[in-house]
Write a protein that holds these residues in place. Structure first.
Motif, mmCIF file in Angstrom:
data_model
loop_
_atom_site.group_PDB
_atom_site.id
_atom_site.type_symbol
_atom_site.label_atom_id
_atom_site.label_comp_id
_atom_site.label_asym_id
_atom_site.label_seq_id
_atom_site.Cartn_x
_atom_site.Cartn_y
_atom_site.Cartn_z
ATOM 1 N N ASP A 4 1.026 -1.093 -0.037
ATOM 2 C CA ASP A 4 -0.218 -0.019 -0.199
ATOM 3 C C ASP A 4 0.810 1.509 0.156
ATOM 4 N N ALA A 5 1.869 1.348 0.437
ATOM 5 C CA ALA A 5 2.748 2.415 0.748
ATOM 6 C C ALA A 5 3.408 2.227 -1.208
ATOM 7 N N ILE A 6 3.716 1.689 -0.999
ATOM 8 C CA ILE A 6 4.335 1.567 -2.389
ATOM 9 C C ILE A 6 3.414 2.326 -4.325
ATOM 10 N N ASP A 7 2.409 1.868 -3.458
ATOM 11 C CA ASP A 7 1.674 2.259 -4.462
ATOM 12 C C ASP A 7 0.812 3.804 -3.969
ATOM 13 N N ALA A 8 1.035 3.941 -2.801
ATOM 14 C CA ALA A 8 0.757 5.441 -2.582
ATOM 15 C C ALA A 8 1.955 6.508 -3.152
ATOM 16 N N VAL A 9 2.777 6.504 -3.710
ATOM 17 C CA VAL A 9 3.880 6.921 -3.841
ATOM 18 C C VAL A 9 3.104 7.507 -5.519
ATOM 19 N N ASN A 10 3.269 8.684 -5.970
ATOM 20 C CA ASN A 10 3.514 9.177 -6.993
ATOM 21 C C ASN A 10 4.721 9.029 -7.788
ATOM 22 N N TRP A 11 5.440 7.709 -8.163
ATOM 23 C CA TRP A 11 6.723 7.419 -9.057
ATOM 24 C C TRP A 11 6.686 8.860 -10.372
ATOM 25 N N SER A 12 5.976 8.559 -10.146
ATOM 26 C CA SER A 12 6.186 9.226 -12.047
ATOM 27 C C SER A 12 6.571 10.232 -12.376
ATOM 28 N N ALA A 13 6.378 10.794 -10.519
ATOM 29 C CA ALA A 13 6.903 12.888 -10.767
ATOM 30 C C ALA A 13 8.216 12.578 -10.265
ATOM 31 N N ILE A 14 8.363 11.975 -9.489
ATOM 32 C CA ILE A 14 9.895 11.788 -9.205
ATOM 33 C C ILE A 14 10.520 11.558 -10.710
ATOM 34 N N PRO A 15 11.839 12.398 -9.901
ATOM 35 C CA PRO A 15 12.787 12.862 -11.405
ATOM 36 C C PRO A 15 13.538 11.506 -11.963
ATOM 37 N N PRO A 25 11.983 5.618 -12.290
ATOM 38 C CA PRO A 25 11.850 5.051 -10.373
ATOM 39 C C PRO A 25 10.381 3.910 -10.534
ATOM 40 N N GLU A 26 9.566 4.178 -11.192
ATOM 41 C CA GLU A 26 8.244 3.205 -11.774
ATOM 42 C C GLU A 26 9.549 1.639 -11.540
ATOM 43 N N ARG A 27 10.551 1.918 -12.523
ATOM 44 C CA ARG A 27 10.894 0.110 -11.720
ATOM 45 C C ARG A 27 11.616 0.359 -10.695
ATOM 46 N N VAL A 28 11.791 1.365 -9.728
ATOM 47 C CA VAL A 28 12.175 1.421 -8.471
ATOM 48 C C VAL A 28 10.772 0.229 -7.663
ATOM 49 N N ALA A 29 9.785 1.488 -8.301
ATOM 50 C CA ALA A 29 8.229 0.876 -7.332
ATOM 51 C C ALA A 29 7.975 -0.970 -7.257
ATOM 52 N N ASP A 30 8.058 -1.071 -8.891
ATOM 53 C CA ASP A 30 8.296 -2.448 -9.101
ATOM 54 C C ASP A 30 8.752 -3.247 -8.346
ATOM 55 N N ALA A 31 10.486 -2.868 -8.086
ATOM 56 C CA ALA A 31 10.839 -3.751 -7.248
ATOM 57 C C ALA A 31 11.532 -3.704 -6.097
ATOM 58 N N LEU A 32 10.652 -2.632 -5.423
ATOM 59 C CA LEU A 32 9.961 -2.849 -4.055
ATOM 60 C C LEU A 32 9.713 -3.744 -3.947
ATOM 61 N N ARG A 33 8.155 -4.174 -4.293
ATOM 62 C CA ARG A 33 6.619 -4.952 -5.022
ATOM 63 C C ARG A 33 7.690 -6.156 -4.910
ATOM 64 N N HIS A 34 8.367 -6.291 -5.673
ATOM 65 C CA HIS A 34 9.040 -7.976 -5.814
ATOM 66 C C HIS A 34 9.643 -8.122 -4.394
ATOM 67 N N LEU A 35 10.598 -7.483 -3.948
ATOM 68 C CA LEU A 35 11.485 -7.658 -2.430
ATOM 69 C C LEU A 35 9.898 -7.881 -1.850
ATOM 70 N N THR A 36 9.440 -7.759 -1.504
ATOM 71 C CA THR A 36 7.628 -7.547 -0.234
ATOM 72 C C THR A 36 7.305 -8.603 -0.539
ATOM 73 N N VAL A 37 7.267 -9.103 -1.441
ATOM 74 C CA VAL A 37 6.716 -9.975 -0.991
ATOM 75 C C VAL A 37 7.740 -11.380 -1.599
ATOM 76 N N SER A 38 8.899 -11.369 -2.064
ATOM 77 C CA SER A 38 9.418 -12.498 -2.330
ATOM 78 C C SER A 38 10.036 -13.869 -1.014
ATOM 79 N N THR A 39 9.733 -15.019 -1.985
ATOM 80 C CA THR A 39 9.753 -15.781 -0.315
ATOM 81 C C THR A 39 10.921 -16.397 -0.572
ATOM 82 N N THR A 40 11.659 -16.975 -1.598
ATOM 83 C CA THR A 40 12.895 -17.719 -1.851
ATOM 84 C C THR A 40 14.375 -16.325 -1.843
ATOM 85 N N ALA A 41 15.275 -17.533 -1.879
ATOM 86 C CA ALA A 41 16.315 -16.389 -1.466
ATOM 87 C C ALA A 41 16.830 -15.772 -2.664
ATOM 88 N N ASN A 42 16.618 -16.326 -4.453
ATOM 89 C CA ASN A 42 16.919 -15.901 -4.569
ATOM 90 C C ASN A 42 15.418 -14.576 -5.425
#
Length: 239
Positions: A4-15, A25-42
């Motif tokens: 929810d915190a990731i989705d609340a950020v207007n990433w497109s407005a960040i330089p 910055p949208e790639r940063v948001a995607d990477a944060l989502r992947h990190l949050t839900v990651s289940t394996t070391a890989n």
């Protein structure tokens, strides 16, 4: 919670300083989502690598991007609430890089709820200091991150008194640790629409609560309660 915190950020407005799609910055948001839900070391490692090699930081160049200001609170959420220890550890390491790396020229400041044109490292450090209890309890490396953030001090002016010799004494609230003196600082005055003014801090006394008294060797052209001071060197940090 972090999603929810990731989705609340207007990433497109960040330089995006480089203009590269890899630093979007949208790639940063995607990477944060992947990190949050990651289940394996890989999965955790892949997400952390994306953050370390794109628009959050560039680890091989020791460079930090403006999106790190918005991403750091989410990483700190993961330190506190992450589902696995390796996610927490990755978040600490990434936050440490964001604080310690240098930004690209002309992208070393951010606008915050408490002022505009704040040095990027100081804004990130303030996020980190706000999670003192969490980081103190997470381990040695997290405590090292907290100690580094404490070096990025911030003074908020509460009262001022002009002295007959032209110096100025002020009562202030200190965030962070007392610093070597004398030192150069930059003064931000509400409503923060003017450029920061350089000032010289000659003396400082502070107690354990953060109550401080400072002396400026020359009174600034304008200073009122609510004005803030940051270390001048932080405002000059550039890659």
């Amino acid at each position: 919670m972090s999603l929810d915190a990731i989705d609340a950020v207007n990433w497109s407005a960040i330089p995006n300083p480089t203009g590269s799609e890899y630093d979007d910055p949208e790639r940063v948001a995607d990477a944060l989502r992947h990190l949050t839900v990651s289940t394996t070391a890989n999965e955790t490692g892949d997400a952390a690598s994306l953050l370390a090699g794109s628009g959050f930081v560039c680890s091989h160049a020791c460079m930090v991007f403006p999106a790190a200001y918005a991403a750091t609170p989410i990483l700190l959420d993961l330190v506190e609430h992450g589902q696995r220890p390796r996610i927490k550890d990755a978040a600490v390491g990434l936050a440490f890089d964001a604080l310690c790396f240098s930004p690209l020229a002309y992208n070393n400041r951010v606008d915050t709820p408490y002022g505009t044109d704040v040095p990027l490292c100081c804004a990130i450090a303030r996020h980190i200091r706000g999670r003192h209890a969490v980081l103190r309890g997470h381990g040695r490396y997290a405590r090292k991150l907290l100690a580094e953030a404490e070096l990025h001090w911030r003074l908020t002016i509460e009262e001022t008194e002009l002295q007959p010799d032209g110096t100025l004494t002020a009562v202030a609230a200190l965030e962070g640790t007392p610093f070597p003196l004398p030192t150069e600082a930059e003064l931000h005055v509400p409503p923060f629409t003017q450029p920061a003014e350089p000032v010289h801090i000659e003396a400082l006394t502070a107690d354990s609560s953060g109550a401080a008294c400072i002396q400026l060797n020359q009174a600034p052209t304008r200073i009122i309660p609510g004005s803030t001071l940051y270390e001048a060197e932080c405002g000059l940090r550039e890659h």
